[in-house]
Design a protein around this motif. Structure first.
Motif, PDB file in Angstrom:
ATOM      1  N   TRP A 187      11.952   6.242 -18.858  1.00 27.33           N
ATOM      2  CA  TRP A 187      10.926   5.388 -18.255  1.00 27.33           C
ATOM      3  C   TRP A 187       9.620   6.164 -18.165  1.00 27.33           C
ATOM      4  O   TRP A 187       9.562   7.238 -17.592  1.00 27.33           O
ATOM      5  CB  TRP A 187      11.339   4.932 -16.860  1.00 27.33           C
ATOM      6  N   GLY A 188       8.586   5.592 -18.725  1.00 24.00           N
ATOM      7  CA  GLY A 188       7.297   6.272 -18.709  1.00 24.00           C
ATOM      8  C   GLY A 188       6.163   5.276 -18.852  1.00 24.00           C
ATOM      9  O   GLY A 188       6.302   4.090 -18.553  1.00 24.00           O
ATOM     10  N   ARG A 189       5.052   5.763 -19.336  1.00 22.58           N
ATOM     11  CA  ARG A 189       3.850   4.925 -19.452  1.00 22.58           C
ATOM     12  C   ARG A 189       4.051   3.750 -20.405  1.00 22.58           C
ATOM     13  O   ARG A 189       3.512   2.678 -20.182  1.00 22.58           O
ATOM     14  CB  ARG A 189       2.675   5.771 -19.901  1.00 22.58           C
ATOM     15  N   VAL A 204      15.723  -3.002  -7.838  1.00 21.13           N
ATOM     16  CA  VAL A 204      15.109  -1.732  -8.232  1.00 21.13           C
ATOM     17  C   VAL A 204      16.024  -0.560  -7.875  1.00 21.13           C
ATOM     18  O   VAL A 204      16.234   0.351  -8.669  1.00 21.13           O
ATOM     19  CB  VAL A 204      13.726  -1.560  -7.569  1.00 21.13           C
ATOM     20  N   ALA A 205      16.603  -0.606  -6.679  1.00 18.70           N
ATOM     21  CA  ALA A 205      17.416   0.511  -6.213  1.00 18.70           C
ATOM     22  C   ALA A 205      18.723   0.657  -6.982  1.00 18.70           C
ATOM     23  O   ALA A 205      19.170   1.776  -7.238  1.00 18.70           O
ATOM     24  CB  ALA A 205      17.713   0.347  -4.723  1.00 18.70           C
ATOM     25  N   TYR A 206      19.325  -0.464  -7.358  1.00 18.70           N
ATOM     26  CA  TYR A 206      20.649  -0.403  -7.978  1.00 18.70           C
ATOM     27  C   TYR A 206      20.663  -0.898  -9.420  1.00 18.70           C
ATOM     28  O   TYR A 206      21.707  -1.302  -9.918  1.00 18.70           O
ATOM     29  CB  TYR A 206      21.648  -1.210  -7.142  1.00 18.70           C
ATOM     30  N   ALA A 207      19.542  -0.834 -10.092  1.00 14.11           N
ATOM     31  CA  ALA A 207      19.478  -1.288 -11.485  1.00 14.11           C
ATOM     32  C   ALA A 207      20.436  -0.455 -12.337  1.00 14.11           C
ATOM     33  O   ALA A 207      20.303   0.763 -12.409  1.00 14.11           O
ATOM     34  CB  ALA A 207      18.057  -1.159 -12.013  1.00 14.11           C
ATOM     35  N   TYR A 252       0.816  -1.208   0.000  1.00  8.90           N
ATOM     36  CA  TYR A 252       0.000   0.000   0.000  1.00  8.90           C
ATOM     37  C   TYR A 252       0.855   1.267   0.000  1.00  8.90           C
ATOM     38  O   TYR A 252       0.339   2.360  -0.152  1.00  8.90           O
ATOM     39  CB  TYR A 252      -0.936   0.006   1.208  1.00  8.90           C
ATOM     40  N   LEU A 253       2.148   1.108   0.200  1.00  8.71           N
ATOM     41  CA  LEU A 253       3.069   2.239   0.237  1.00  8.71           C
ATOM     42  C   LEU A 253       4.062   2.168  -0.924  1.00  8.71           C
ATOM     43  O   LEU A 253       5.199   2.600  -0.795  1.00  8.71           O
ATOM     44  CB  LEU A 253       3.832   2.248   1.571  1.00  8.71           C
ATOM     45  N   ASN A 254       3.655   1.607  -2.029  1.00  6.79           N
ATOM     46  CA  ASN A 254       4.541   1.350  -3.153  1.00  6.79           C
ATOM     47  C   ASN A 254       4.898   2.644  -3.888  1.00  6.79           C
ATOM     48  O   ASN A 254       4.036   3.327  -4.414  1.00  6.79           O
ATOM     49  CB  ASN A 254       3.864   0.368  -4.112  1.00  6.79           C
ATOM     50  N   VAL A 255       6.192   2.947  -3.926  1.00  6.92           N
ATOM     51  CA  VAL A 255       6.669   4.132  -4.617  1.00  6.92           C
ATOM     52  C   VAL A 255       7.625   3.763  -5.752  1.00  6.92           C
ATOM     53  O   VAL A 255       8.337   4.606  -6.273  1.00  6.92           O
ATOM     54  CB  VAL A 255       7.362   5.107  -3.644  1.00  6.92           C
ATOM     55  N   VAL A 256       7.637   2.493  -6.131  1.00  3.78           N
ATOM     56  CA  VAL A 256       8.572   2.016  -7.146  1.00  3.78           C
ATOM     57  C   VAL A 256       8.359   2.729  -8.480  1.00  3.78           C
ATOM     58  O   VAL A 256       9.315   3.143  -9.132  1.00  3.78           O
ATOM     59  CB  VAL A 256       8.475   0.485  -7.320  1.00  3.78           C
ATOM     60  N   GLY A 257       7.102   2.896  -8.891  1.00  3.48           N
ATOM     61  CA  GLY A 257       6.823   3.562 -10.160  1.00  3.48           C
ATOM     62  C   GLY A 257       7.368   4.978 -10.196  1.00  3.48           C
ATOM     63  O   GLY A 257       7.960   5.416 -11.192  1.00  3.48           O
ATOM     64  N   VAL A 258       7.211   5.698  -9.096  1.00  2.00           N
ATOM     65  CA  VAL A 258       7.721   7.069  -9.009  1.00  2.00           C
ATOM     66  C   VAL A 258       9.244   7.050  -9.076  1.00  2.00           C
ATOM     67  O   VAL A 258       9.866   7.840  -9.794  1.00  2.00           O
ATOM     68  CB  VAL A 258       7.245   7.745  -7.701  1.00  2.00           C
ATOM     69  N   TYR A 259       9.852   6.119  -8.349  1.00  2.00           N
ATOM     70  CA  TYR A 259      11.314   6.019  -8.342  1.00  2.00           C
ATOM     71  C   TYR A 259      11.839   5.698  -9.742  1.00  2.00           C
ATOM     72  O   TYR A 259      12.826   6.281 -10.185  1.00  2.00           O
ATOM     73  CB  TYR A 259      11.761   4.940  -7.342  1.00  2.00           C
ATOM     74  N   GLN A 260      11.186   4.780 -10.439  1.00  2.00           N
ATOM     75  CA  GLN A 260      11.639   4.409 -11.779  1.00  2.00           C
ATOM     76  C   GLN A 260      11.584   5.612 -12.720  1.00  2.00           C
ATOM     77  O   GLN A 260      12.503   5.824 -13.511  1.00  2.00           O
ATOM     78  CB  GLN A 260      10.785   3.271 -12.335  1.00  2.00           C
ATOM     79  N   ARG A 261      10.519   6.388 -12.639  1.00  2.00           N
ATOM     80  CA  ARG A 261      10.397   7.566 -13.500  1.00  2.00           C
ATOM     81  C   ARG A 261      11.452   8.621 -13.156  1.00  2.00           C
ATOM     82  O   ARG A 261      11.966   9.307 -14.034  1.00  2.00           O
ATOM     83  CB  ARG A 261       8.994   8.152 -13.408  1.00  2.00           C
ATOM     84  N   GLN A 262      11.800   8.738 -11.873  1.00  2.00           N
ATOM     85  CA  GLN A 262      12.814   9.712 -11.473  1.00  2.00           C
ATOM     86  C   GLN A 262      14.216   9.239 -11.845  1.00  2.00           C
ATOM     87  O   GLN A 262      15.033  10.022 -12.312  1.00  2.00           O
ATOM     88  CB  GLN A 262      12.741   9.972  -9.973  1.00  2.00           C
ATOM     89  N   ARG A 263      14.473   7.971 -11.623  1.00  2.00           N
ATOM     90  CA  ARG A 263      15.815   7.437 -11.870  1.00  2.00           C
ATOM     91  C   ARG A 263      16.166   7.467 -13.351  1.00  2.00           C
ATOM     92  O   ARG A 263      17.293   7.773 -13.718  1.00  2.00           O
ATOM     93  CB  ARG A 263      15.888   6.004 -11.336  1.00  2.00           C
ATOM     94  N   PHE A 264      15.223   7.106 -14.181  1.00  2.00           N
ATOM     95  CA  PHE A 264      15.459   7.083 -15.617  1.00  2.00           C
ATOM     96  C   PHE A 264      14.552   8.103 -16.293  1.00  2.00           C
ATOM     97  O   PHE A 264      13.763   7.770 -17.177  1.00  2.00           O
ATOM     98  CB  PHE A 264      15.232   5.673 -16.177  1.00  2.00           C
TER      99      PHE A 264
END
Length: 144
Positions: free
Chosen positions: A51-53, A101-104, A35-47
């Motif tokens: 990384w998008g839709r 995810v963090a170190y991809a 319920y606290l998943n921020v992976v999508g936001v992190y992926q968009r910020q990192r790349f």
């Protein structure tokens, strides 16, 4: 019988034994991250820009296929490792997921990360233990 059903009936079941109380708390703690998943936001910020839709729409069916394949191997995994071993494997897979995810090093790693979930059956193992413990104290599936 349906009229006598209270939305808080399940709380009574968890109070019947210390093990059920501990399992109830553990279930809440284990389920909280979804319920606290921020992976999508992190992926968009990192790349950013890469990384998008479109990438998320590619990743979604991979994730769904991994979940489906996971249902095919769940019984075998829990049978071989036992419920405790399956929960332990789930925890290791979760750690691997977070590290991946963090170190991809490349964006393409995000497409493979959902495949880790094929071996994650800790939630199912926890539910089985919860049901077994509830059966010991006379609680049924409907009360959980």
């Amino acid at each position: 019988a349906l009229l006598n059903l209270s939305p808080l009936t399940f709380v009574k079941v968890f109070r019947k034994s210390r093990a059920l109380t501990a399992l109830g708390v553990l279930t809440m703690v284990v389920d909280a991250p979804q319920y606290l998943n921020v992976v999508g936001v992190y992926q968009r910020q990192r790349f950013a820009g890469s990384w998008g839709r479109t990438q998320e729409s590619i990743q979604r069916p991979i994730s769904m296929a991994a979940k489906f394949l996971g249902t095919l191997v769940a019984a075998g995994t829990m049978g071989r490792l036992g419920l405790r071993g399956a929960a332990r494997l789930d925890a290791w897979c979760s750690a691997l997921y977070c590290l991946s995810v963090a170190y991809a090093p490349r964006m393409e790693v995000f497409f493979l990360v959902p495949l880790i979930s094929i071996f994650q059956h800790g939630g199912m193992s926890l539910q089985r233990v919860l049901q077994l413990e509830a059966d010991k104290v006379g609680g049924g599936v409907s009360e959980l």
